[in-house]
Design a protein around this motif. Structure first.
Motif, PDB file in Angstrom:
ATOM      1  N   ILE A 191       0.860  -1.181   0.000  1.00 22.04           N
ATOM      2  CA  ILE A 191       0.000   0.000   0.000  1.00 22.04           C
ATOM      3  C   ILE A 191       0.899   1.236   0.000  1.00 22.04           C
ATOM      4  O   ILE A 191       1.835   1.323   0.808  1.00 22.04           O
ATOM      5  CB  ILE A 191      -0.897   0.036   1.267  1.00 22.04           C
ATOM      6  CG1 ILE A 191      -1.536  -1.338   1.557  1.00 22.04           C
ATOM      7  CG2 ILE A 191      -1.949   1.135   1.153  1.00 22.04           C
ATOM      8  CD1 ILE A 191      -2.355  -1.933   0.467  1.00 22.04           C
TER       9      ILE A 191
ATOM     10  N   PHE B 288       0.168  -1.537  -4.998  1.00 26.19           N
ATOM     11  CA  PHE B 288       1.099  -2.097  -5.984  1.00 26.19           C
ATOM     12  C   PHE B 288       1.535  -3.461  -5.458  1.00 26.19           C
ATOM     13  O   PHE B 288       1.171  -3.854  -4.348  1.00 26.19           O
ATOM     14  CB  PHE B 288       2.293  -1.155  -6.238  1.00 26.19           C
ATOM     15  CG  PHE B 288       3.132  -0.861  -5.031  1.00 26.19           C
ATOM     16  CD1 PHE B 288       4.266  -1.620  -4.752  1.00 26.19           C
ATOM     17  CD2 PHE B 288       2.800   0.174  -4.162  1.00 26.19           C
ATOM     18  CE1 PHE B 288       5.042  -1.350  -3.640  1.00 26.19           C
ATOM     19  CE2 PHE B 288       3.573   0.457  -3.040  1.00 26.19           C
ATOM     20  CZ  PHE B 288       4.697  -0.316  -2.778  1.00 26.19           C
TER      21      PHE B 288
ATOM     22  N   GLU C  68      11.764   2.075   3.625  1.00 22.26           N
ATOM     23  CA  GLU C  68      10.402   2.400   4.091  1.00 22.26           C
ATOM     24  C   GLU C  68      10.009   1.284   5.061  1.00 22.26           C
ATOM     25  O   GLU C  68       9.709   0.171   4.631  1.00 22.26           O
ATOM     26  CB  GLU C  68       9.403   2.417   2.922  1.00 22.26           C
ATOM     27  CG  GLU C  68       9.673   3.486   1.872  1.00 22.26           C
ATOM     28  CD  GLU C  68       8.548   3.600   0.838  1.00 22.26           C
ATOM     29  OE1 GLU C  68       7.602   2.777   0.882  1.00 22.26           O
ATOM     30  OE2 GLU C  68       8.622   4.509  -0.007  1.00 22.26           O
TER      31      GLU C  68
ATOM     32  N   GLU D 115       7.584  -0.772   7.375  1.00 14.87           N
ATOM     33  CA  GLU D 115       6.134  -0.947   7.310  1.00 14.87           C
ATOM     34  C   GLU D 115       5.676  -2.101   8.201  1.00 14.87           C
ATOM     35  O   GLU D 115       6.403  -3.086   8.382  1.00 14.87           O
ATOM     36  CB  GLU D 115       5.707  -1.246   5.858  1.00 14.87           C
ATOM     37  CG  GLU D 115       6.330  -0.235   4.889  1.00 14.87           C
ATOM     38  CD  GLU D 115       5.626  -0.066   3.572  1.00 14.87           C
ATOM     39  OE1 GLU D 115       4.637  -0.778   3.327  1.00 14.87           O
ATOM     40  OE2 GLU D 115       6.075   0.815   2.805  1.00 14.87           O
TER      41      GLU D 115
ATOM     42  N   LYS E 285      10.106  -0.842  -7.309  1.00 13.78           N
ATOM     43  CA  LYS E 285       9.587  -1.416  -6.059  1.00 13.78           C
ATOM     44  C   LYS E 285       9.721  -2.928  -5.985  1.00 13.78           C
ATOM     45  O   LYS E 285       9.652  -3.493  -4.892  1.00 13.78           O
ATOM     46  CB  LYS E 285       8.088  -1.096  -5.949  1.00 13.78           C
ATOM     47  CG  LYS E 285       7.742   0.377  -5.689  1.00 13.78           C
ATOM     48  CD  LYS E 285       7.892   0.695  -4.227  1.00 13.78           C
ATOM     49  CE  LYS E 285       7.125   1.945  -3.816  1.00 13.78           C
ATOM     50  NZ  LYS E 285       7.332   2.234  -2.366  1.00 13.78           N
TER      51      LYS E 285
ATOM     52  N   THR F 156       4.228   3.211   4.813  1.00  9.99           N
ATOM     53  CA  THR F 156       5.305   3.677   5.677  1.00  9.99           C
ATOM     54  C   THR F 156       5.018   5.064   6.253  1.00  9.99           C
ATOM     55  O   THR F 156       4.408   5.903   5.586  1.00  9.99           O
ATOM     56  CB  THR F 156       6.652   3.715   4.888  1.00  9.99           C
ATOM     57  OG1 THR F 156       7.748   3.778   5.810  1.00  9.99           O
ATOM     58  CG2 THR F 156       6.741   4.902   3.925  1.00  9.99           C
TER      59      THR F 156
HETATM   60 MG    MG Z   1       5.958   1.615   0.981  1.00  5.23          MG
END
Ligand code: MG
Length: 203
Positions: free
Chosen positions: A6, A28, A54, A56, A106, A175
């Motif tokens: 997310i 994604f 990031e 999470e 990513k 994040t």
């Molecule tokens: Mg992220």
């Protein structure tokens, strides 16, 4: 298994990258080859000069479901852990400018380090969880799930309208602010409610 992630689920992080605060979740995916486990080192890829950390909170899906209603969504995950959504920000920025997908920024190999997972039942309030990332002993990200824009239940309900969730799938829930570049030699330590779950080096 698959990894669903997310974007922009904490307002302050959306703002730090000059992105609008979304009104529906930004979704994604990462392939299973993105996983990096057991605190193994992360090898900085050569194709990016700006790989950001990031941290999470990650949900582990516990049973298959589609069109899950928000009311029952909590039944679909029973363990949580920490993950790093490594992002090649330079590639992502170029792709965003052109309106292109984010996969290369990513989804590259080892872009999803994950911790071991803990039963969610051991936490009294899933919406008051501190997640913290230290880099070389200095705190870079220090967030709390109370600041999530979309709850875990909302995310599961939303995603499962489109994509069937299966046991073992992972959901990276976004994040908090403080993302920045990593470089070889960095030590990343991730804490959930003060308990260190991630501890690995960038090489
Ligand atoms: Mg992220």
């Amino acid at each position: 298994m698959k990894i669903i992630a997310i974007g922009r689920n904490y307002a302050e992080h959306a703002k730090e990258l000059n992105n609008p605060v979304p009104t529906t979740p930004v979704i994604f995916m990462k392939p299973d080859t993105a996983l990096l486990k057991d605190n193994k080192p992360f090898y900085h890829p050569e194709f990016s000069q700006d790989v950001h950390h990031e941290i999470e909170l990650v949900l582990k899906v516990s049973k298959e479901g589609k069109h899950i209603s928000e009311k029952f969504a909590a039944d679909y995950f029973d363990e949580i852990g920490l993950g790093i959504d490594f992002t090649a920000r330079d590639i992502q920025s170029r792709h965003k400018e052109k309106g292109l997908p984010w996969e290369l920024a990513k989804g590259f190999d080892n872009s999803a380090p994950i911790s071991n997972f803990l039963p969610k039942s051991q936490f009294t309030d899933l919406y008051d969880l501190n997640l913290k990332l230290d880099v070389n002993g200095e705190t870079r990200q220090d967030g709390n799930t109370k600041d999530l824009l979309f709850s875990f239940e909302k995310l599961i309900a939303f995603v499962s309208q489109y994509i069937t969730l299966k046991k073992g799938d992972l959901i990276f829930t976004g994040t908090p602010e403080g993302v920045a570049a990593v470089k070889p030699g960095d030590r990343l330590e991730g804490y959930l409610q003060g308990e260190k779950l991630l501890d690995f080096y960038v090489k």
